[in-house]
Write a protein that holds these residues in place. Structure first.
Motif, PDB file in Angstrom:
ATOM      1  N   CYS A  16       8.343   6.487  -6.632  1.00 52.33           N
ATOM      2  CA  CYS A  16       7.574   6.602  -7.875  1.00 52.33           C
ATOM      3  C   CYS A  16       6.535   5.488  -7.992  1.00 52.33           C
ATOM      4  O   CYS A  16       5.489   5.680  -8.622  1.00 52.33           O
ATOM      5  CB  CYS A  16       8.514   6.592  -9.088  1.00 52.33           C
ATOM      6  SG  CYS A  16       9.408   8.154  -9.313  1.00 52.33           S
ATOM      7  N   MET A  17       6.800   4.341  -7.383  1.00 57.65           N
ATOM      8  CA  MET A  17       5.766   3.302  -7.308  1.00 57.65           C
ATOM      9  C   MET A  17       4.558   3.841  -6.554  1.00 57.65           C
ATOM     10  O   MET A  17       3.404   3.626  -6.948  1.00 57.65           O
ATOM     11  CB  MET A  17       6.301   2.063  -6.584  1.00 57.65           C
ATOM     12  CG  MET A  17       7.163   1.151  -7.417  1.00 57.65           C
ATOM     13  SD  MET A  17       7.588  -0.335  -6.452  1.00 57.65           S
ATOM     14  CE  MET A  17       8.837  -1.060  -7.517  1.00 57.65           C
ATOM     15  N   GLY A  18       4.831   4.529  -5.450  1.00 57.89           N
ATOM     16  CA  GLY A  18       3.742   5.138  -4.689  1.00 57.89           C
ATOM     17  C   GLY A  18       2.977   6.147  -5.522  1.00 57.89           C
ATOM     18  O   GLY A  18       1.743   6.203  -5.480  1.00 57.89           O
ATOM     19  N   LEU A  19       3.709   6.937  -6.297  1.00 59.08           N
ATOM     20  CA  LEU A  19       3.075   7.913  -7.178  1.00 59.08           C
ATOM     21  C   LEU A  19       2.177   7.217  -8.195  1.00 59.08           C
ATOM     22  O   LEU A  19       1.062   7.674  -8.471  1.00 59.08           O
ATOM     23  CB  LEU A  19       4.150   8.729  -7.901  1.00 59.08           C
ATOM     24  CG  LEU A  19       3.679   9.944  -8.702  1.00 59.08           C
ATOM     25  CD1 LEU A  19       3.232  11.054  -7.763  1.00 59.08           C
ATOM     26  CD2 LEU A  19       4.806  10.452  -9.602  1.00 59.08           C
ATOM     27  N   ALA A  20       2.646   6.104  -8.741  1.00 56.37           N
ATOM     28  CA  ALA A  20       1.865   5.354  -9.720  1.00 56.37           C
ATOM     29  C   ALA A  20       0.615   4.746  -9.091  1.00 56.37           C
ATOM     30  O   ALA A  20      -0.491   4.839  -9.641  1.00 56.37           O
ATOM     31  CB  ALA A  20       2.730   4.255 -10.336  1.00 56.37           C
ATOM     32  N   PHE A  21       0.773   4.147  -7.931  1.00 59.30           N
ATOM     33  CA  PHE A  21      -0.374   3.523  -7.260  1.00 59.30           C
ATOM     34  C   PHE A  21      -1.354   4.555  -6.713  1.00 59.30           C
ATOM     35  O   PHE A  21      -2.494   4.197  -6.381  1.00 59.30           O
ATOM     36  CB  PHE A  21       0.115   2.602  -6.136  1.00 59.30           C
ATOM     37  CG  PHE A  21       0.542   1.248  -6.600  1.00 59.30           C
ATOM     38  CD1 PHE A  21      -0.395   0.313  -7.022  1.00 59.30           C
ATOM     39  CD2 PHE A  21       1.887   0.894  -6.632  1.00 59.30           C
ATOM     40  CE1 PHE A  21      -0.008  -0.948  -7.458  1.00 59.30           C
ATOM     41  CE2 PHE A  21       2.285  -0.360  -7.065  1.00 59.30           C
ATOM     42  CZ  PHE A  21       1.328  -1.286  -7.481  1.00 59.30           C
ATOM     43  N   SER A  22      -0.927   5.807  -6.610  1.00 66.78           N
ATOM     44  CA  SER A  22      -1.836   6.847  -6.102  1.00 66.78           C
ATOM     45  C   SER A  22      -3.018   7.064  -7.041  1.00 66.78           C
ATOM     46  O   SER A  22      -4.023   7.656  -6.642  1.00 66.78           O
ATOM     47  CB  SER A  22      -1.078   8.169  -5.909  1.00 66.78           C
ATOM     48  OG  SER A  22      -0.737   8.766  -7.157  1.00 66.78           O
ATOM     49  N   MET A  23      -2.916   6.590  -8.266  1.00 68.31           N
ATOM     50  CA  MET A  23      -4.030   6.733  -9.210  1.00 68.31           C
ATOM     51  C   MET A  23      -5.038   5.588  -9.088  1.00 68.31           C
ATOM     52  O   MET A  23      -6.035   5.552  -9.803  1.00 68.31           O
ATOM     53  CB  MET A  23      -3.478   6.839 -10.633  1.00 68.31           C
ATOM     54  CG  MET A  23      -2.771   8.165 -10.877  1.00 68.31           C
ATOM     55  SD  MET A  23      -2.222   8.404 -12.576  1.00 68.31           S
ATOM     56  CE  MET A  23      -0.654   7.549 -12.539  1.00 68.31           C
ATOM     57  N   PRO A  40       4.829   2.076  -0.833  1.00 71.70           N
ATOM     58  CA  PRO A  40       6.244   1.808  -1.175  1.00 71.70           C
ATOM     59  C   PRO A  40       6.968   1.014  -0.088  1.00 71.70           C
ATOM     60  O   PRO A  40       7.771   0.126  -0.399  1.00 71.70           O
ATOM     61  CB  PRO A  40       6.843   3.220  -1.315  1.00 71.70           C
ATOM     62  CG  PRO A  40       5.672   4.077  -1.680  1.00 71.70           C
ATOM     63  CD  PRO A  40       4.527   3.520  -0.893  1.00 71.70           C
ATOM     64  N   GLN A  41       6.661   1.320   1.180  1.00 79.18           N
ATOM     65  CA  GLN A  41       7.293   0.591   2.279  1.00 79.18           C
ATOM     66  C   GLN A  41       6.837  -0.867   2.293  1.00 79.18           C
ATOM     67  O   GLN A  41       7.641  -1.781   2.519  1.00 79.18           O
ATOM     68  CB  GLN A  41       6.931   1.247   3.615  1.00 79.18           C
ATOM     69  CG  GLN A  41       7.615   0.613   4.822  1.00 79.18           C
ATOM     70  CD  GLN A  41       9.106   0.840   4.834  1.00 79.18           C
ATOM     71  OE1 GLN A  41       9.569   1.959   4.694  1.00 79.18           O
ATOM     72  NE2 GLN A  41       9.889  -0.226   4.995  1.00 79.18           N
ATOM     73  N   ILE A  42       5.565  -1.092   2.029  1.00 74.02           N
ATOM     74  CA  ILE A  42       5.028  -2.454   2.001  1.00 74.02           C
ATOM     75  C   ILE A  42       5.693  -3.268   0.888  1.00 74.02           C
ATOM     76  O   ILE A  42       6.076  -4.425   1.092  1.00 74.02           O
ATOM     77  CB  ILE A  42       3.496  -2.424   1.807  1.00 74.02           C
ATOM     78  CG1 ILE A  42       2.818  -1.839   3.051  1.00 74.02           C
ATOM     79  CG2 ILE A  42       2.959  -3.830   1.519  1.00 74.02           C
ATOM     80  CD1 ILE A  42       1.339  -1.560   2.867  1.00 74.02           C
ATOM     81  N   ILE A  43       5.852  -2.659  -0.282  1.00 72.10           N
ATOM     82  CA  ILE A  43       6.488  -3.356  -1.407  1.00 72.10           C
ATOM     83  C   ILE A  43       7.950  -3.670  -1.086  1.00 72.10           C
ATOM     84  O   ILE A  43       8.427  -4.792  -1.297  1.00 72.10           O
ATOM     85  CB  ILE A  43       6.397  -2.516  -2.689  1.00 72.10           C
ATOM     86  CG1 ILE A  43       4.923  -2.351  -3.107  1.00 72.10           C
ATOM     87  CG2 ILE A  43       7.201  -3.148  -3.823  1.00 72.10           C
ATOM     88  CD1 ILE A  43       4.718  -1.383  -4.255  1.00 72.10           C
ATOM     89  N   TYR A  44       8.662  -2.684  -0.560  1.00 73.13           N
ATOM     90  CA  TYR A  44      10.074  -2.843  -0.206  1.00 73.13           C
ATOM     91  C   TYR A  44      10.262  -3.959   0.820  1.00 73.13           C
ATOM     92  O   TYR A  44      11.124  -4.835   0.672  1.00 73.13           O
ATOM     93  CB  TYR A  44      10.575  -1.509   0.349  1.00 73.13           C
ATOM     94  CG  TYR A  44      11.988  -1.495   0.880  1.00 73.13           C
ATOM     95  CD1 TYR A  44      13.080  -1.675   0.035  1.00 73.13           C
ATOM     96  CD2 TYR A  44      12.237  -1.240   2.232  1.00 73.13           C
ATOM     97  CE1 TYR A  44      14.384  -1.623   0.527  1.00 73.13           C
ATOM     98  CE2 TYR A  44      13.533  -1.180   2.728  1.00 73.13           C
ATOM     99  CZ  TYR A  44      14.597  -1.378   1.870  1.00 73.13           C
ATOM    100  OH  TYR A  44      15.885  -1.319   2.365  1.00 73.13           O
ATOM    101  N   THR A  45       9.422  -3.940   1.862  1.00 69.83           N
ATOM    102  CA  THR A  45       9.523  -4.947   2.914  1.00 69.83           C
ATOM    103  C   THR A  45       9.070  -6.314   2.420  1.00 69.83           C
ATOM    104  O   THR A  45       9.648  -7.348   2.798  1.00 69.83           O
ATOM    105  CB  THR A  45       8.677  -4.532   4.135  1.00 69.83           C
ATOM    106  OG1 THR A  45       9.010  -3.193   4.517  1.00 69.83           O
ATOM    107  CG2 THR A  45       8.938  -5.474   5.311  1.00 69.83           C
ATOM    108  N   SER A  46       8.051  -6.345   1.563  1.00 71.93           N
ATOM    109  CA  SER A  46       7.537  -7.610   1.045  1.00 71.93           C
ATOM    110  C   SER A  46       8.595  -8.342   0.225  1.00 71.93           C
ATOM    111  O   SER A  46       8.716  -9.575   0.305  1.00 71.93           O
ATOM    112  CB  SER A  46       6.293  -7.369   0.184  1.00 71.93           C
ATOM    113  OG  SER A  46       5.242  -6.831   0.957  1.00 71.93           O
TER     114      SER A  46
END
Length: 294
Positions: free
Chosen positions: A212-219, A231-237
């Motif tokens: 859902c973070m990805g969905l939000a940033f898609s805008m 989402p993967q970048i955020i999770y790994t970060s």
């Protein structure tokens, strides 16, 4: 929401994502089952040389097939699943709004549907779908391990585990002390199934948040590939940022494995609430950013 699911089932990326998740699970199961039989035979041979039969039987209970369920097992495929699930699930779900905006289909939808309902439906569809895309392959892994080992009843393990925790069972060495969990240990003493389900649910909730973070940033993001990897970048970060406090990194507490020292229920709940709040804030800002879209 029914329309959203119809669009999802027509999306080839949904099947690509599902196939990748299941493939990793199958590989993890095959490796895990092989390791289980090797460990069982080796343990049986070693302890038979030095101890009586009843002691060997008590020890072998702890060489349980459930330790090869994904999340329990430390084989590379099991670890890989927990490492890249945000990316694999995002391939199917995170670009929903992005695609419809870029194709112009969103203009058509807004002529027939209130924009608030549109964005609410998108979020309400993505969250549970991501949850089940994470959890269902893991449940398949449990079934496959049980099938290949022909082991379904873990009552004896739960009983022995309770004795291990309470110090009422005799084992010839301390090798199985590593089985003792600091979090939800009481659940494991009831059943490995119950213990594992709780962690699969926790993992599914975090998977939903990241997608859902990805969905939000898609805008905000205009590049498709950057969006899918977000989402993967955020999770790994978070993992890298928490190098001094690894208990704060979801990678270490969303699986049934022992994790790291310091993980607690309060950390899990707090981090989930902070991440869902962050996601909702970004989502609402994105909705306002595109408020002028017809």
């Amino acid at each position: 929401m029914l329309i959203e699911y119809k669009k999802l089932f027509k999306n080839k990326n949904f099947y690509l994502s599902g196939f990748a998740l299941v493939l990793i699970v199958v590989i993890a199961v095959l490796i895990g089952v092989t390791e289980h039989y090797e460990e069982y035979r080796l343990t049986e041979r070693i302890y038979n040389q030095h101890y009586e039969k009843h002691i060997v039987e008590d020890v072998l209970i702890f060489v349980s097939p459930h330790k090869q369920w994904l999340g329990f097992s430390n084989n590379f495929a099991s670890q890989l699943y927990y490492l890249i699930f945000p990316l694999l699930i995002s391939i199917a779900l995170a670009d929903s709004i992005f695609r419809e905006r870029k194709s112009g289909y969103q203009h058509f939808i807004f002529m027939r549907m209130d924009r608030r309902k549109y964005y609410t439906t998108k979020f309400a569809t993505t969250f549970p779908t991501a949850f089940f895309m994470f959890v269902l392959p893991l449940c398949l892994g449990v079934i496959l391990v049980n099938l290949f080992t022909d082991h379904w009843d873990y009552t004896s393990y739960a009983t022995s585990y309770k004795g291990l925790v309470n110090g009422t069972i005799y084992l010839p060495d301390t090798i199985f002390q590593g089985d003792i969990r600091s979090l939800f240990s009481d659940l494991l003493s009831i059943s490995p199934y119950l213990y594992t389900v709780v962690f699969y649910i926790i993992g599914g909730l975090f998977a939903s948040v990241y997608v859902c973070m990805g969905l939000a940033f898609s805008m905000f993001i205009k590049n498709y590939y950057l969006l899918i990897f977000t989402p993967q970048i955020i999770y790994t970060s978070i993992w890298f940022l928490a190098v001094k406090e690894p208990a704060l990194a979801p990678f270490f507490f969303i699986s049934p494995s022992p994790g790291v020292v310091g993980v607690s229920l309060s950390i899990i709940v707090s981090e989930f609430l902070l991440q869902i709040l962050f996601t909702l804030v970004i989502y609402f800002i994105g909705i306002r950013k595109h408020a002028d879209v017809l």
